[in-house]
Design a protein around this motif. Structure first.
Motif, PDB file in Angstrom:
ATOM      1  N   ARG A   1     -18.812  82.727  11.989  1.00 17.79           N
ATOM      2  CA  ARG A   1     -17.678  83.667  12.046  1.00 17.79           C
ATOM      3  C   ARG A   1     -17.963  85.011  11.392  1.00 17.79           C
ATOM      4  NH1 ARG A   1     -12.328  80.093  10.619  1.00 17.79           N
ATOM      5  NH2 ARG A   1     -12.222  79.017  12.613  1.00 17.79           N
ATOM      6  N   HIS A   2     -18.706  85.007  10.295  1.00 15.09           N
ATOM      7  CA  HIS A   2     -18.799  86.219   9.474  1.00 15.09           C
ATOM      8  C   HIS A   2     -20.183  86.856   9.420  1.00 15.09           C
ATOM      9  CE1 HIS A   2     -14.754  85.324   8.159  1.00 15.09           C
ATOM     10  NE2 HIS A   2     -15.139  84.115   7.804  1.00 15.09           N
ATOM     11  N   ALA A   3     -21.177  86.228  10.040  1.00 13.45           N
ATOM     12  CA  ALA A   3     -22.540  86.757   9.958  1.00 13.45           C
ATOM     13  C   ALA A   3     -23.158  86.769  11.354  1.00 13.45           C
ATOM     14  CB  ALA A   3     -23.372  85.899   9.018  1.00 13.45           C
ATOM     15  N   PRO A   4     -23.175  87.925  11.987  1.00 17.34           N
ATOM     16  CA  PRO A   4     -23.766  87.967  13.327  1.00 17.34           C
ATOM     17  C   PRO A   4     -25.262  87.656  13.252  1.00 17.34           C
ATOM     18  CG  PRO A   4     -23.392  90.184  12.511  1.00 17.34           C
ATOM     19  CD  PRO A   4     -22.788  89.244  11.506  1.00 17.34           C
ATOM     20  N   GLY A   5     -25.701  86.825  14.156  1.00 19.40           N
ATOM     21  CA  GLY A   5     -27.135  86.563  14.212  1.00 19.40           C
ATOM     22  C   GLY A   5     -27.515  85.164  13.801  1.00 19.40           C
ATOM     23  N   PRO A   6     -28.801  84.964  13.668  1.00 24.28           N
ATOM     24  CA  PRO A   6     -29.316  83.616  13.407  1.00 24.28           C
ATOM     25  C   PRO A   6     -28.969  83.118  12.010  1.00 24.28           C
ATOM     26  CG  PRO A   6     -31.083  85.221  13.283  1.00 24.28           C
ATOM     27  CD  PRO A   6     -29.862  85.958  13.745  1.00 24.28           C
ATOM     28  N   LEU A   7     -29.047  81.788  11.863  1.00 24.42           N
ATOM     29  CA  LEU A   7     -28.833  81.177  10.558  1.00 24.42           C
ATOM     30  C   LEU A   7     -29.774  79.991  10.428  1.00 24.42           C
ATOM     31  CD1 LEU A   7     -26.779  78.342  10.668  1.00 24.42           C
ATOM     32  CD2 LEU A   7     -25.436  80.117  11.774  1.00 24.42           C
ATOM     33  N   THR A   8     -29.994  79.576   9.197  1.00 22.87           N
ATOM     34  CA  THR A   8     -30.885  78.457   8.920  1.00 22.87           C
ATOM     35  C   THR A   8     -30.153  77.445   8.058  1.00 22.87           C
ATOM     36  OG1 THR A   8     -32.828  79.888   9.010  1.00 22.87           O
ATOM     37  CG2 THR A   8     -33.086  77.787   7.875  1.00 22.87           C
ATOM     38  N   LEU A   9     -30.280  76.170   8.425  1.00 25.53           N
ATOM     39  CA  LEU A   9     -29.742  75.061   7.648  1.00 25.53           C
ATOM     40  C   LEU A   9     -30.914  74.282   7.078  1.00 25.53           C
ATOM     41  CD1 LEU A   9     -27.521  72.971   6.794  1.00 25.53           C
ATOM     42  CD2 LEU A   9     -27.938  71.873   9.017  1.00 25.53           C
ATOM     43  N   LYS A  10     -30.860  74.010   5.793  1.00 23.87           N
ATOM     44  CA  LYS A  10     -31.888  73.202   5.150  1.00 23.87           C
ATOM     45  C   LYS A  10     -31.198  72.064   4.411  1.00 23.87           C
ATOM     46  CE  LYS A  10     -35.655  73.527   1.811  1.00 23.87           C
ATOM     47  NZ  LYS A  10     -36.364  74.421   0.884  1.00 23.87           N
ATOM     48  N   LEU A  11     -31.714  70.854   4.587  1.00 23.75           N
ATOM     49  CA  LEU A  11     -31.216  69.678   3.893  1.00 23.75           C
ATOM     50  C   LEU A  11     -32.380  69.061   3.126  1.00 23.75           C
ATOM     51  CD1 LEU A  11     -29.378  68.044   6.904  1.00 23.75           C
ATOM     52  CD2 LEU A  11     -28.326  69.289   5.041  1.00 23.75           C
ATOM     53  N   GLY A  12     -32.110  68.637   1.913  1.00 20.52           N
ATOM     54  CA  GLY A  12     -33.160  67.999   1.138  1.00 20.52           C
ATOM     55  C   GLY A  12     -32.592  67.015   0.142  1.00 20.52           C
ATOM     56  N   LEU A  13     -33.347  65.971  -0.119  1.00 23.97           N
ATOM     57  CA  LEU A  13     -32.941  64.999  -1.127  1.00 23.97           C
ATOM     58  C   LEU A  13     -33.199  65.567  -2.510  1.00 23.97           C
ATOM     59  CD1 LEU A  13     -34.167  61.585   0.313  1.00 23.97           C
ATOM     60  CD2 LEU A  13     -31.947  62.701   0.559  1.00 23.97           C
ATOM     61  N   LEU A  14     -32.267  65.314  -3.398  1.00 21.28           N
ATOM     62  CA  LEU A  14     -32.361  65.717  -4.799  1.00 21.28           C
ATOM     63  C   LEU A  14     -32.173  64.469  -5.654  1.00 21.28           C
ATOM     64  CD1 LEU A  14     -29.920  68.762  -4.642  1.00 21.28           C
ATOM     65  CD2 LEU A  14     -32.419  68.858  -4.641  1.00 21.28           C
ATOM     66  N   PRO A  15     -32.571  64.506  -6.905  1.00 21.75           N
ATOM     67  CA  PRO A  15     -32.253  63.369  -7.771  1.00 21.75           C
ATOM     68  C   PRO A  15     -30.732  63.176  -7.826  1.00 21.75           C
ATOM     69  CG  PRO A  15     -33.860  64.797  -8.816  1.00 21.75           C
ATOM     70  CD  PRO A  15     -33.367  65.520  -7.593  1.00 21.75           C
TER      71      PRO A  15
ATOM     72  N   ARG B   1      -2.881  79.867   9.506  1.00 22.66           N
ATOM     73  CA  ARG B   1      -3.161  79.069  10.698  1.00 22.66           C
ATOM     74  C   ARG B   1      -4.610  79.157  11.152  1.00 22.66           C
ATOM     75  NH1 ARG B   1      -0.034  80.399  15.524  1.00 22.66           N
ATOM     76  NH2 ARG B   1      -0.782  82.454  14.995  1.00 22.66           N
ATOM     77  N   THR B   2      -5.290  80.233  10.829  1.00 22.97           N
ATOM     78  CA  THR B   2      -6.657  80.434  11.321  1.00 22.97           C
ATOM     79  C   THR B   2      -7.730  79.990  10.342  1.00 22.97           C
ATOM     80  OG1 THR B   2      -6.780  82.700  10.474  1.00 22.97           O
ATOM     81  CG2 THR B   2      -5.911  82.392  12.708  1.00 22.97           C
ATOM     82  N   GLY B   3      -7.358  79.623   9.139  1.00 22.91           N
ATOM     83  CA  GLY B   3      -8.381  79.184   8.187  1.00 22.91           C
ATOM     84  C   GLY B   3      -8.004  79.470   6.753  1.00 22.91           C
ATOM     85  N   GLY B   4      -9.034  79.571   5.921  1.00 19.80           N
ATOM     86  CA  GLY B   4      -8.818  79.846   4.509  1.00 19.80           C
ATOM     87  C   GLY B   4      -8.923  78.620   3.627  1.00 19.80           C
ATOM     88  N   ARG B   5      -9.208  77.468   4.221  1.00 21.39           N
ATOM     89  CA  ARG B   5      -9.277  76.232   3.435  1.00 21.39           C
ATOM     90  C   ARG B   5     -10.712  75.785   3.143  1.00 21.39           C
ATOM     91  NH1 ARG B   5      -5.393  76.448   6.895  1.00 21.39           N
ATOM     92  NH2 ARG B   5      -3.273  75.955   6.331  1.00 21.39           N
ATOM     93  N   GLY B   6     -11.661  76.267   3.916  1.00 21.24           N
ATOM     94  CA  GLY B   6     -13.025  75.766   3.859  1.00 21.24           C
ATOM     95  C   GLY B   6     -13.752  75.961   2.547  1.00 21.24           C
TER      96      GLY B   6
END
Length: 135
Positions: free
Chosen positions: A66-80, A102-107
């Motif tokens: 919604r707020h950042a035009p363009g590509p994005l990267t998701l990274k997931l990793g295990l932590l202790p 009605r359009t958001g604000g809860r995330g």
């Protein structure tokens, strides 16, 4: 969705990094990547933990779309004792709370309430949001 292989070195915790084009369809793809990662690396995680991980990813990726035009990267990793979730996008503006409507604000408040730790790091071409969730 097929994930790239986890880090092959035994001393490194498993992680995955997935790039997306930043359009609305990538929210479902990000959730699919998370489900695959959790099944592979945390198969016995309790349902509420998996749900929390998916909710946080949905919120972070939705905000990026919604707020950042363009590509994005998701990274997931295990932590202790948990999992790390990182989303990098092209907007320099940090996430913030706003009055829900009605359009958001809860995330963002939801993300903060579920997280053990939240950190936002500005960068030269956007920002990175790091969230840690405890088992």
């Amino acid at each position: 969705m097929e994930l790239p292989p986890a880090t092959p070195h035994d001393a490194c915790p498993p992680e995955v990094c997935v790039d997306f084009d930043g359009v609305a369809g990538c929210i479902a793809e990000a959730r699919e990547a998370a489900v695959a990662f959790l099944r592979l690396h945390v198969p016995h995680a309790r349902t509420t933990f998996r749900d929390d991980v998916l909710l946080v990813i949905s919120e972070l990726v939705t905000n990026a779309v919604r707020h950042a035009p363009g590509p994005l990267t998701l990274k997931l990793g295990l932590l202790p004792g948990g999992i790390g979730i990182t989303v990098r996008d092209t907007s320099p503006s940090p996430p913030h709370s706003r009055t829900p409507d009605r359009t958001g604000g809860r995330g963002w408040p939801i993300v903060q309430s579920l997280a053990r730790r939240v950190r936002v790091v500005p960068g030269p071409n956007g920002k990175t949001v790091h969230v840690e969730l405890a088992w």
